[in-house]
Design an enzyme around this catalytic site. Structure first.
Site, PDB file in Angstrom:
ATOM      1  N   LEU A  15       5.232   0.626  13.441  1.00 52.47           N
ATOM      2  CA  LEU A  15       5.806  -0.373  14.348  1.00 52.47           C
ATOM      3  C   LEU A  15       5.782  -1.765  13.751  1.00 52.47           C
ATOM      4  CD1 LEU A  15       4.254   0.812  17.741  1.00 52.47           C
ATOM      5  CD2 LEU A  15       6.572   1.256  16.879  1.00 52.47           C
ATOM      6  N   GLY A  16       4.799  -2.026  12.919  1.00 51.43           N
ATOM      7  CA  GLY A  16       4.681  -3.355  12.330  1.00 51.43           C
ATOM      8  C   GLY A  16       3.537  -3.411  11.340  1.00 51.43           C
ATOM      9  N   ARG A  17       3.544  -4.476  10.555  1.00 53.42           N
ATOM     10  CA  ARG A  17       2.493  -4.686   9.567  1.00 53.42           C
ATOM     11  C   ARG A  17       1.895  -6.066   9.755  1.00 53.42           C
ATOM     12  NH1 ARG A  17       2.972  -0.771   5.527  1.00 53.42           N
ATOM     13  NH2 ARG A  17       5.017   0.283   5.429  1.00 53.42           N
ATOM     14  N   GLY A  18       0.597  -6.175   9.549  1.00 58.14           N
ATOM     15  CA  GLY A  18      -0.097  -7.449   9.608  1.00 58.14           C
ATOM     16  C   GLY A  18      -1.053  -7.567   8.448  1.00 58.14           C
ATOM     17  N   SER A  19      -1.722  -8.721   8.348  1.00 58.55           N
ATOM     18  CA  SER A  19      -2.636  -8.930   7.235  1.00 58.55           C
ATOM     19  C   SER A  19      -3.872  -8.050   7.337  1.00 58.55           C
ATOM     20  CB  SER A  19      -3.058 -10.393   7.174  1.00 58.55           C
ATOM     21  OG  SER A  19      -3.671 -10.771   8.389  1.00 58.55           O
ATOM     22  N   GLY A  21      -3.811  -4.885   8.771  1.00 54.85           N
ATOM     23  CA  GLY A  21      -3.478  -3.465   8.716  1.00 54.85           C
ATOM     24  C   GLY A  21      -2.082  -3.182   9.214  1.00 54.85           C
ATOM     25  N   VAL A  23       0.360  -1.157  12.161  1.00 54.61           N
ATOM     26  CA  VAL A  23       0.395  -0.616  13.521  1.00 54.61           C
ATOM     27  C   VAL A  23       1.396   0.534  13.565  1.00 54.61           C
ATOM     28  CG1 VAL A  23       0.814  -1.096  15.949  1.00 54.61           C
ATOM     29  CG2 VAL A  23      -0.205  -2.859  14.500  1.00 54.61           C
ATOM     30  N   LYS A  36      -3.745   0.972  15.301  1.00 53.09           N
ATOM     31  CA  LYS A  36      -3.834  -0.044  14.248  1.00 53.09           C
ATOM     32  C   LYS A  36      -4.748   0.483  13.156  1.00 53.09           C
ATOM     33  CE  LYS A  36      -4.049  -4.846  13.184  1.00 53.09           C
ATOM     34  NZ  LYS A  36      -3.759  -6.184  13.709  1.00 53.09           N
ATOM     35  N   ASP A 130      -8.855 -15.410  17.046  1.00 55.78           N
ATOM     36  CA  ASP A 130      -7.599 -15.451  16.295  1.00 55.78           C
ATOM     37  C   ASP A 130      -6.410 -15.427  17.250  1.00 55.78           C
ATOM     38  OD1 ASP A 130      -6.152 -15.684  13.959  1.00 55.78           O
ATOM     39  OD2 ASP A 130      -6.044 -13.527  13.606  1.00 55.78           O
TER      40      ASP A 130
END
Length: 411
Positions: A15-19, A21, A23, A36, A130
């Site tokens: 579904l998505g990427r972040g710093s 990890g 999702v 996640k 955060d």
């Protein structure tokens, strides 16, 4: 390609990427979930895994209509994952990227939802650490709220705390997203509930203006502004809303409202904001490394006009960049002398109008030109002095001979 996460869950689609990890859309015993999956370098850190397990009770016990609940924590081989409720919608950053800024009524309604979620977390002894648009999800399937806003839910509770292990950061490091870091974190103090209030007020400012109050340029410069600069007013919003923002962006944590108070005050302002269009304000110029004439003269900027943000390195050896929205950026805590000065309306060493800011690229260029000019001048003076001496030496008649030795002999 589907992959198993532990013994109970299957991840089907990213579904998505972040710093921190990736999702995934997943499936569990009770239906669809969001999983996640933290980065592999985090899952290989045994100290972090231990803290991950220790935080299990706090994270699983946090349930609220405006918080994305964590259903499970999975530690399985190289997999370290949080299994969360699936929210059918998008994150607030995506909406901001699309719309740039929101109408005040919708912005305040979203901020009030997030403040409600923070109030529940703080009551349970959990500090988010955060808060930013990337960590606010919008439920697109639920009913619309004031100003056409979607219900907002805060996610990623505990992730910053999990990653901020003593071995990884020590006391001299900062973990967080520079644009939204409270001044006390920059100064090395432990994060309390008030840091979430400061970050949420920064998010609300960004929803209204389209930019954060202290962002732009090198992350080190952003950190310094949080400590030293005062927030630039936003024209066109009611004074009651502006005063609320100023209070929650106060440098002193004790001056800020609690989350429950902020949520109540924001909802009280909603009728006043009904029908207001998005603000029409200038975006700060972050592309130019030099300061504005107002910054150079030390004068306050014109009302409603954002300050140009220059790339001012604060962390030695780092290169200027615009990655100040990266999550969990790790930097050393700046020394007091590095945080001193540079604020409009606060203490700053005075300088003449047009003078460059000390330490800036322009200041260094001026210093180099000045040194070169002095060196050339010194060379010319020396050359002139030598030339004068030679000329004087050529024009001067030889000294008379000693009379005693030069007198003719007497017969």
């Amino acid at each position: 390609m589907a992959r198993r996460i532990g013994s109970r869950y299957t991840a089907h689609q990213i579904l998505g990427r972040g710093s921190a990890g990736t999702v995934w859309l997943g499936e569990g015993p009770e239906g669809p979930v969001a999983i996640k999956l933290l980065r592999e370098d985090l899952s290989s850190d045994q100290e972090l895994v231990g803290r991950f397990v220790q935080e299990r009770t706090a994270l699983l016990g946090l349930e609220h209509p405006h918080v994305v609940s964590v259903r499970d924590l999975v530690v399985d081989g190289n997999d370290l994952a949080l299994v969360m409720d699936l929210v059918r919608g998008t994150d607030l950053r995506t909406r901001l990227d699309r719309e740039r800024r929101l109408a005040p009524e919708a912005a305040v309604a979203i901020a009030a939802d997030v403040a409600d979620g923070l109030a529940a977390a703080h009551a349970a002894g959990v500090v988010h650490r955060d808060v930013k648009p990337e960590n606010v999800l919008l439920d697109m399937q639920g009913p619309l709220g004031p100003g056409g806003s979607h219900r907002a839910l805060l996610t990623d509770f505990g992730v910053a705390k999990l990653i901020d292990t003593p071995r990884r950061t020590r006391a001299s490091k900062i973990i967080g997203t520079p644009d939204y870091l409270a001044p006390e974190i920059v100064e090395g103090l432990p994060p309390r509930a008030a840091v979430d209030i400061y970050a949420l007020a920064t998010v609300l400012y960004e929803l209204l203006a389209g930019f954060t109050p202290f962002g732009g340029g090198h992350p080190g410069a952003v950190l310094r502004r949080h400590v030293t600069e005062t927030v630039v007013p936003l024209p066109g919003i009611p004074d009651e809303l502006w005063q609320l923002l100023v209070q929650c962006l106060a440098k002193a944590p004790a001056s800020r409202l609690r989350a429950s108070e902020l949520a109540a005050r924001l909802r009280e302002l909603l009728p006043l904001l009904a029908g207001m269009p998005p603000l029409d304000v200038d975006e700060p110029d972050t592309d130019q490394p030099e300061e504005t004439a107002e910054e150079l003269s030390g004068a306050a900027p014109a009302a409603g006009r954002p300050v140009r943000r220059g790339a001012v390195p604060l962390v030695p050896g780092a290169k200027p960049s615009d990655s100040n929205r990266d999550t969990h950026t790790s930097m050393r805590v700046p020394a007091p002398d590095e945080l001193a000065g540079g604020a409009h309306g606060t203490a700053r060493a005075p300088r003449a109008a047009g003078a460059p800011r000390p330490g800036s690229a322009r200041n260094r260029a001026v210093t180099r030109r000045r040194r070169l000019t002095l060196a050339v001048a010194a060379t010319l003076v020396t050359a002139a002095a030598v030339g004068t001496w030679l000329a004087t030496t050529e024009d001067t008649p030889p000294p008379p001979r000693d009379q005693k030795n030069s007198a003719p002999a007497t017969p």
